[in-house]
Design a protein around this motif. Structure first.
Motif, PDB file in Angstrom:
ATOM      1  N   ILE A 160      -9.047 -15.963  -9.014  1.00 19.10           N
ATOM      2  CA  ILE A 160      -8.440 -15.020  -9.897  1.00 19.10           C
ATOM      3  C   ILE A 160      -9.686 -15.193 -11.149  1.00 19.10           C
ATOM      4  N   THR A 161     -10.400 -14.062 -11.496  1.00 12.39           N
ATOM      5  CA  THR A 161     -11.616 -13.914 -12.286  1.00 12.39           C
ATOM      6  C   THR A 161     -11.127 -12.907 -13.457  1.00 12.39           C
ATOM      7  N   SER A 162     -10.252 -11.941 -12.987  1.00  8.66           N
ATOM      8  CA  SER A 162      -9.889 -10.850 -13.931  1.00  8.66           C
ATOM      9  C   SER A 162      -8.659 -10.757 -14.128  1.00  8.66           C
ATOM     10  N   SER A 163      -7.958 -10.352 -13.180  1.00  8.31           N
ATOM     11  CA  SER A 163      -6.332 -10.111 -13.065  1.00  8.31           C
ATOM     12  C   SER A 163      -6.002 -10.509 -11.478  1.00  8.31           C
ATOM     13  N   LEU A 164      -4.828 -10.789 -11.319  1.00  3.42           N
ATOM     14  CA  LEU A 164      -4.476 -11.130 -10.014  1.00  3.42           C
ATOM     15  C   LEU A 164      -4.478  -9.896  -9.054  1.00  3.42           C
ATOM     16  N   PHE A 165      -4.333  -8.645  -9.574  1.00  3.25           N
ATOM     17  CA  PHE A 165      -4.434  -7.536  -8.913  1.00  3.25           C
ATOM     18  C   PHE A 165      -5.961  -7.142  -8.518  1.00  3.25           C
ATOM     19  N   GLU A 166      -6.976  -7.220  -9.171  1.00  6.31           N
ATOM     20  CA  GLU A 166      -8.117  -6.982  -9.020  1.00  6.31           C
ATOM     21  C   GLU A 166      -8.836  -7.950  -7.950  1.00  6.31           C
ATOM     22  N   SER A 167      -8.532  -9.284  -8.516  1.00  6.05           N
ATOM     23  CA  SER A 167      -8.987 -10.545  -7.492  1.00  6.05           C
ATOM     24  C   SER A 167      -8.376 -10.323  -6.239  1.00  6.05           C
ATOM     25  N   GLY A 168      -7.167  -9.943  -5.999  1.00  4.89           N
ATOM     26  CA  GLY A 168      -6.450  -9.684  -4.752  1.00  4.89           C
ATOM     27  C   GLY A 168      -7.155  -8.665  -4.040  1.00  4.89           C
ATOM     28  N   LEU A 169      -7.216  -7.618  -4.549  1.00  5.94           N
ATOM     29  CA  LEU A 169      -7.873  -6.583  -3.866  1.00  5.94           C
ATOM     30  C   LEU A 169      -9.486  -6.888  -3.474  1.00  5.94           C
ATOM     31  N   LYS A 170     -10.114  -7.611  -4.065  1.00  7.11           N
ATOM     32  CA  LYS A 170     -11.537  -8.085  -3.845  1.00  7.11           C
ATOM     33  C   LYS A 170     -11.520  -9.197  -2.679  1.00  7.11           C
ATOM     34  N   ALA A 171     -10.452  -9.786  -2.719  1.00  8.22           N
ATOM     35  CA  ALA A 171     -10.331 -11.112  -1.554  1.00  8.22           C
ATOM     36  C   ALA A 171     -10.024 -10.448  -0.360  1.00  8.22           C
ATOM     37  N   GLY A 172      -9.344  -9.105  -0.395  1.00  4.05           N
ATOM     38  CA  GLY A 172      -9.207  -8.228   0.968  1.00  4.05           C
ATOM     39  C   GLY A 172      -7.651  -8.109   1.307  1.00  4.05           C
ATOM     40  N   LEU A 173      -6.740  -8.442  -0.035  1.00  4.75           N
ATOM     41  CA  LEU A 173      -5.555  -8.285   0.146  1.00  4.75           C
ATOM     42  C   LEU A 173      -4.958  -6.725  -0.371  1.00  4.75           C
ATOM     43  N   SER A 174      -4.016  -6.238   0.446  1.00  3.97           N
ATOM     44  CA  SER A 174      -3.551  -4.865   0.127  1.00  3.97           C
ATOM     45  C   SER A 174      -2.725  -5.030  -1.158  1.00  3.97           C
ATOM     46  N   GLU A 175      -2.423  -3.669  -1.673  1.00  2.00           N
ATOM     47  CA  GLU A 175      -1.413  -3.840  -2.923  1.00  2.00           C
ATOM     48  C   GLU A 175      -0.133  -3.981  -2.229  1.00  2.00           C
ATOM     49  N   SER A 176       0.461  -3.687  -1.238  1.00  2.00           N
ATOM     50  CA  SER A 176       1.835  -4.157  -0.352  1.00  2.00           C
ATOM     51  C   SER A 176       1.607  -5.623  -0.308  1.00  2.00           C
ATOM     52  N   LEU A 177       0.678  -6.114   0.128  1.00  2.00           N
ATOM     53  CA  LEU A 177       0.735  -7.724   0.253  1.00  2.00           C
ATOM     54  C   LEU A 177       0.771  -8.482  -1.231  1.00  2.00           C
ATOM     55  N   LEU A 178       0.100  -7.774  -2.088  1.00  2.00           N
ATOM     56  CA  LEU A 178       0.066  -8.342  -3.529  1.00  2.00           C
ATOM     57  C   LEU A 178       1.461  -8.577  -4.043  1.00  2.00           C
ATOM     58  N   HIS A 179       2.346  -7.340  -3.844  1.00  2.09           N
ATOM     59  CA  HIS A 179       3.871  -7.066  -4.286  1.00  2.09           C
ATOM     60  C   HIS A 179       4.591  -8.252  -3.513  1.00  2.09           C
ATOM     61  N   LYS A 180       4.379  -8.502  -2.099  1.00  2.00           N
ATOM     62  CA  LYS A 180       5.357  -9.429  -1.475  1.00  2.00           C
ATOM     63  C   LYS A 180       4.670 -10.924  -2.291  1.00  2.00           C
TER      64      LYS A 180
END
Length: 280
Positions: A160-180
């Motif tokens: 995590i470098t900026s926000s969990l959302f942005e870092s998760g997307l950068k790592a390859g996770l989708s929005e739905s997986l982040l919500h999970k």
């Protein structure tokens, strides 16, 4: 068997932290029904070789992909292809071909021509069921083919470098997986105040494929957050009644009495926070 795969942003390997989680027995009560498990499912298998669809060169160029339009009928499609509409009427009138009397829109139909005449068709009745009709010396032959999904376990790790959302997307996770993920850890982690720059995460989840094409994402099987050096683990377990829950390595349910970070229904967004915490 395929080896471990990496998604973008997986520069920190947290897989050992998950792989070495101890096995344990669970005995909890849910709705007055005892849930027993002798061992959590193994999560050490990670696949990296995503299958690709195999098409033989002898038929690839002969198959015509039909994008079914609203109001289309098999007869109308045959007419557009300059095929005998009487064949379409015969197919749709057959008891095994009645599903073709009311076509669903979309790229569900393929027709094979031989010498500019109808030879075969494949119609996707559902994701796992295909109707195959072909001409033979004895007339039309109808077969319903059941198709099996291929499930691959996918690993993603990130920092995590900026926000969990942005870092998760950068790592390859989708929005739905982040919500999970937020839903799984909402009793243990306050994602508004507990997240810091440099915190890490690792996720193992299922990808579903059909004939080499990704058709969906399955559940999160295991996940880890390392927040300020403190690990938080969750492992998915499905009991004999088919009820899936998440547990810690010690066998404690992840569902607590009080939510530390209630999951929002809206998109995970960044915002301002106090101190050194990072918004999710």
């Amino acid at each position: 068997m395929s080896s471990a795969s990496r998604e973008p942003g997986s520069d920190v390997d947290l897989w050992p932290a998950i792989k070495e989680l101890p096995k344990f027995s669970i005995s909890v009560s849910l709705d007055a029904k005892a849930i027993h498990a002798t061992q959590l499912p193994a999560i050490a298998k990670i696949a990296e070789d995503i299958p690709t669809q195999s098409v033989t060169s002898s038929t690839k160029s002969d198959w015509i992909d039909i994008d079914i339009r609203p109001g289309d009928s098999l007869t109308r499609i045959f007419s557009r292809l300059k095929l005998d509409p009487a064949v379409a009427i015969t197919i749709a009138a057959h008891r095994k071909g009645q599903v073709l009397a009311s076509l669903k829109t979309g790229p569900r139909l393929k027709i094979l021509l031989a010498d500019r005449e109808f030879a075969e068709l494949k119609y996707e009745k559902s994701l796992n069921s295909l109707l195959h009709v072909r001409t033979t010396d004895n007339g039309l032959q109808f077969n319903t083919v059941s198709r099996s999904f291929e499930v691959i376990e996918q690993k993603v790790t990130g920092v995590i470098t900026s926000s969990l959302f942005e870092s998760g997307l950068k790592a390859g996770l989708s929005e739905s997986l982040l919500h999970k993920l937020l839903s799984i850890f909402q009793w243990q982690i306050d994602f508004n105040t507990d997240i810091r720059s440099g915190d890490r995460f690792a996720v193992i989840y299922e990808k579903k494929f059909l004939e080499g094409k990704k058709i969906g994402t399955g559940p999160v099987l295991a996940a880890t957050f390392i927040l300020s050096g403190n690990p938080h683990h969750a492992i998915r377990h499905t009991d004999s009644a088919g009820i899936a829950r998440y547990f810690s390595p010690e066998g404690i349910s992840m569902e607590g009495k009080f939510l530390r970070s209630p999951v929002r229904n809206s998109r995970i967004t960044s915002g301002y926070s106090y101190g050194d915490s990072i918004p999710y």
